[in-house]
Design a protein around this motif. Structure first.
Motif, PDB file in Angstrom:
ATOM      1  N   LEU A   1      38.061  -3.018  12.088  1.00 12.55           N
ATOM      2  CA  LEU A   1      36.689  -2.738  12.510  1.00 12.55           C
ATOM      3  C   LEU A   1      36.173  -3.835  13.432  1.00 12.55           C
ATOM      4  N   PHE A   2      36.803  -5.004  13.354  1.00 15.66           N
ATOM      5  CA  PHE A   2      36.494  -6.079  14.300  1.00 15.66           C
ATOM      6  C   PHE A   2      37.386  -6.008  15.540  1.00 15.66           C
ATOM      7  N   ASN A   3      38.688  -5.899  15.342  1.00 16.33           N
ATOM      8  CA  ASN A   3      39.636  -6.035  16.448  1.00 16.33           C
ATOM      9  C   ASN A   3      39.407  -5.022  17.560  1.00 16.33           C
ATOM     10  N   VAL A   4      39.249  -3.762  17.201  1.00  9.08           N
ATOM     11  CA  VAL A   4      39.180  -2.717  18.230  1.00  9.08           C
ATOM     12  C   VAL A   4      37.927  -2.873  19.098  1.00  9.08           C
ATOM     13  N   PRO A   5      36.705  -3.012  18.529  1.00  7.91           N
ATOM     14  CA  PRO A   5      35.548  -3.266  19.402  1.00  7.91           C
ATOM     15  C   PRO A   5      35.658  -4.584  20.166  1.00  7.91           C
ATOM     16  N   TRP A   6      36.306  -5.571  19.585  1.00 13.46           N
ATOM     17  CA  TRP A   6      36.486  -6.873  20.242  1.00 13.46           C
ATOM     18  C   TRP A   6      37.321  -6.721  21.504  1.00 13.46           C
TER      19      TRP A   6
ATOM     20  N   THR B   1      37.884  -3.941  23.131  1.00 14.38           N
ATOM     21  CA  THR B   1      37.179  -3.038  24.048  1.00 14.38           C
ATOM     22  C   THR B   1      36.085  -3.777  24.804  1.00 14.38           C
ATOM     23  N   ALA B   2      35.328  -4.613  24.105  1.00 13.97           N
ATOM     24  CA  ALA B   2      34.256  -5.368  24.759  1.00 13.97           C
ATOM     25  C   ALA B   2      34.825  -6.365  25.764  1.00 13.97           C
ATOM     26  N   THR B   3      35.938  -6.994  25.428  1.00 10.07           N
ATOM     27  CA  THR B   3      36.551  -7.934  26.371  1.00 10.07           C
ATOM     28  C   THR B   3      36.954  -7.214  27.647  1.00 10.07           C
ATOM     29  N   GLN B   4      37.535  -6.034  27.518  1.00  9.47           N
ATOM     30  CA  GLN B   4      37.932  -5.256  28.700  1.00  9.47           C
ATOM     31  C   GLN B   4      36.720  -4.796  29.512  1.00  9.47           C
ATOM     32  N   ARG B   5      35.594  -4.594  28.842  1.00 14.42           N
ATOM     33  CA  ARG B   5      34.392  -4.111  29.526  1.00 14.42           C
ATOM     34  C   ARG B   5      33.603  -5.241  30.169  1.00 14.42           C
ATOM     35  N   GLU B   6      33.474  -6.367  29.504  1.00 10.04           N
ATOM     36  CA  GLU B   6      32.540  -7.405  29.921  1.00 10.04           C
ATOM     37  C   GLU B   6      33.165  -8.462  30.833  1.00 10.04           C
ATOM     38  N   VAL B   7      34.445  -8.730  30.649  1.00  6.92           N
ATOM     39  CA  VAL B   7      35.084  -9.809  31.412  1.00  6.92           C
ATOM     40  C   VAL B   7      35.426  -9.300  32.812  1.00  6.92           C
ATOM     41  N   ALA B   8      35.274 -10.177  33.805  1.00  3.60           N
ATOM     42  CA  ALA B   8      35.634  -9.820  35.180  1.00  3.60           C
ATOM     43  C   ALA B   8      37.077  -9.337  35.217  1.00  3.60           C
ATOM     44  N   PRO B   9      37.338  -8.171  35.848  1.00  2.00           N
ATOM     45  CA  PRO B   9      38.692  -7.602  35.806  1.00  2.00           C
ATOM     46  C   PRO B   9      39.776  -8.540  36.307  1.00  2.00           C
ATOM     47  N   ASP B  10      39.478  -9.356  37.323  1.00  2.00           N
ATOM     48  CA  ASP B  10      40.510 -10.235  37.856  1.00  2.00           C
ATOM     49  C   ASP B  10      40.749 -11.469  36.998  1.00  2.00           C
ATOM     50  N   LYS B  11      39.992 -11.606  35.898  1.00  2.91           N
ATOM     51  CA  LYS B  11      40.183 -12.732  34.981  1.00  2.91           C
ATOM     52  C   LYS B  11      40.495 -12.253  33.564  1.00  2.91           C
TER      53      LYS B  11
END
Length: 436
Positions: free
Chosen positions: A351-356, A358-368
């Motif tokens: 319940l932590f890992n999957v949203p974690w 997903t949020a990293t893929q959404r919020e972090v700049a794609p080239d980083k």
């Protein structure tokens, strides 16, 4: 003269998104991830069989596994930079090929050269480590944003299924095949992990695909108007700066480290002792670890469709649920309670890992993204051995109950404190549900 405006036709609801499990590109990536997971979990078991067959000593096994871990930790940082510099598909391919090459070297060294086995294990760990951030970033390239949570849940199912199936399948095959053949089979799995996934799409690189970007290793001068690429160290530090832009990420990483370094380590050391001394059987150890993995599978299936209004808070609550595992070991309860506590811990961790993820893929700049993902793996995996090394002396000094109580408190309190950090509620600055 005025006219009455025609009534606006109501917007038709957007067509439902096709399941990610019907996407051939994702299924290829999922299959590659599953193959890498099976290979990862099978290797320690096969090396354990080598000890039983007296082809490898206990001290040699420890040295080989330590070399594998060291290779992983070094390569996960390097792999993050490479996956942001080059095609992520290419990084997956070459990393898997490195791990595949290590398998026959392990087979050759078995019973003959511990030095060769140690070097091969380091190479296997390096291949595994470099794959991790590249797989994570490749998921963001292949899967559209609205389907990433489902995709990450499917990836978790692959990993957890590998945890269950890897040793079991290896044990079955060991009845018919010798250890060297099993090692070659692990190499074949790594070949599949490298060859099966397809290419990703263009990311935030000015509209160009990764293959069209200038090669940083080339001696050709940069094109007019393009800046020369920074060095490796500078790019790694750039990834750290990107991570620091997201308070929720730093808070989550701190909570994850506390749970892994204290919660995982305490139960990893204490569970075998309590299973033996309190309950007088190894059944509790085996059942609790199986329940944890089955619970994690269940948690991944639930979070694939669940969309909490406050995903960050829900995720931290799930992470904090791991505290029930050391808590159950403190008390003289029925073994079924311990098994149930581990199942709850498994559910919570996903319940932590999957949203974690997903949020990293959404919020972090794609080239980083790959560099930030590598920082996640590097810190969380890197500090786990430290916890394991400190827990056993602490238990000898203070006793198992006080140590478990401290670890359970940390598992409950650190995620709760992390949830209070700005942007932690939604794992981002705004609610993802309100975004276009």
């Amino acid at each position: 003269m005025t006219t009455t405006p025609a009534p606006t036709a109501p917007k038709s609801p957007a067509p439902p998104s096709r399941s990610v499990l019907r996407d051939p590109a994702f299924l290829r990536l999922w299959a590659g991830t599953t193959a890498s997971g099976l290979a990862t979990w099978a290797l320690p078991f096969v090396l354990g069989l080598a000890v039983l067959h007296r082809d490898l000593g206990a001290a040699g096994l420890g040295l080989v596994l330590a070399a594998r871990t060291a290779g992983f930790l070094v390569a996960v940082a390097v792999g993050g930079v490479l996956a942001d510099r080059h095609s992520r598909r290419a990084v997956v391919l070459w990393s898997a090929l490195a791990a595949a090459t290590a398998a026959p070297l392990l087979a050759v060294g078995l019973g003959h050269s511990l030095a060769l086995m140690t070097a091969a294990a380091a190479l296997a760990g390096a291949g595994q480590g470099a794959c991790r951030p590249a797989f994570q970033a490749l998921t963001a390239e292949i899967v559209t944003p609205e389907r990433r949570q489902q995709a990450n849940a499917a990836m978790t199912v692959a990993v957890r299924s590998s945890t269950l199936a890897g040793p079991t399948l290896t044990a079955l095959l060991a009845a018919f095949l010798d250890v060297r053949t099993l090692l070659l089979g692990i190499g074949a799995l790594w070949l599949a992990a490298g060859l099966v996934p397809g290419r990703g799409t263009a990311r935030a690189t000015g509209g160009r695909s990764p293959e069209e970007l200038p090669d940083p290793s080339s001696d050709a001068p940069p094109a007019a108007g393009s800046a020369p690429r920074a060095g490796f160290r500078a790019e790694f530090l750039e990834g750290i700066r990107e991570a620091r832009r997201h308070p929720w990420f730093l808070a989550g990483l701190g909570a994850l480290v506390a749970v892994i370094a204290l919660g995982y380590s305490a139960t990893g050391v204490a569970l075998p002792l309590i299973s033996r001394d309190r309950y007088g059987t190894e059944w509790v150890l085996a059942a609790a670890m199986t329940a944890y993995t089955v619970g994690a599978l269940g948690g991944a299936l639930v979070i694939a469709r669940l969309r909490p209004r406050s995903p960050g808070w829900a995720a931290f609550a799930g992470l904090g649920a791991y505290g029930v595992a050391p808590l159950s070991l403190m008390l003289p309860v029925h073994p079924a309670v311990v098994v149930a506590a581990y199942a709850v811990a498994g559910i919570g961790i996903e319940l932590f890992n999957v949203p974690w993820f997903t949020a990293t893929q959404r919020e972090v700049a794609p080239d980083k993204l790959a560099r930030v993902s590598s920082l996640d793996f590097l810190v969380s995996y890197g500090l786990a051995p430290v916890g394991l090394a400190l827990i056993a002396p602490a238990i000898e000094r203070f006793g198992v109950t006080p140590v478990l109580a401290a670890c359970a408190a940390a598992c409950f309190l650190v995620p709760a404190a992390a949830a209070l950090v700005p942007t932690a509620r939604h794992f981002g600055r705004t609610d993802p549900a309100t975004r276009d």
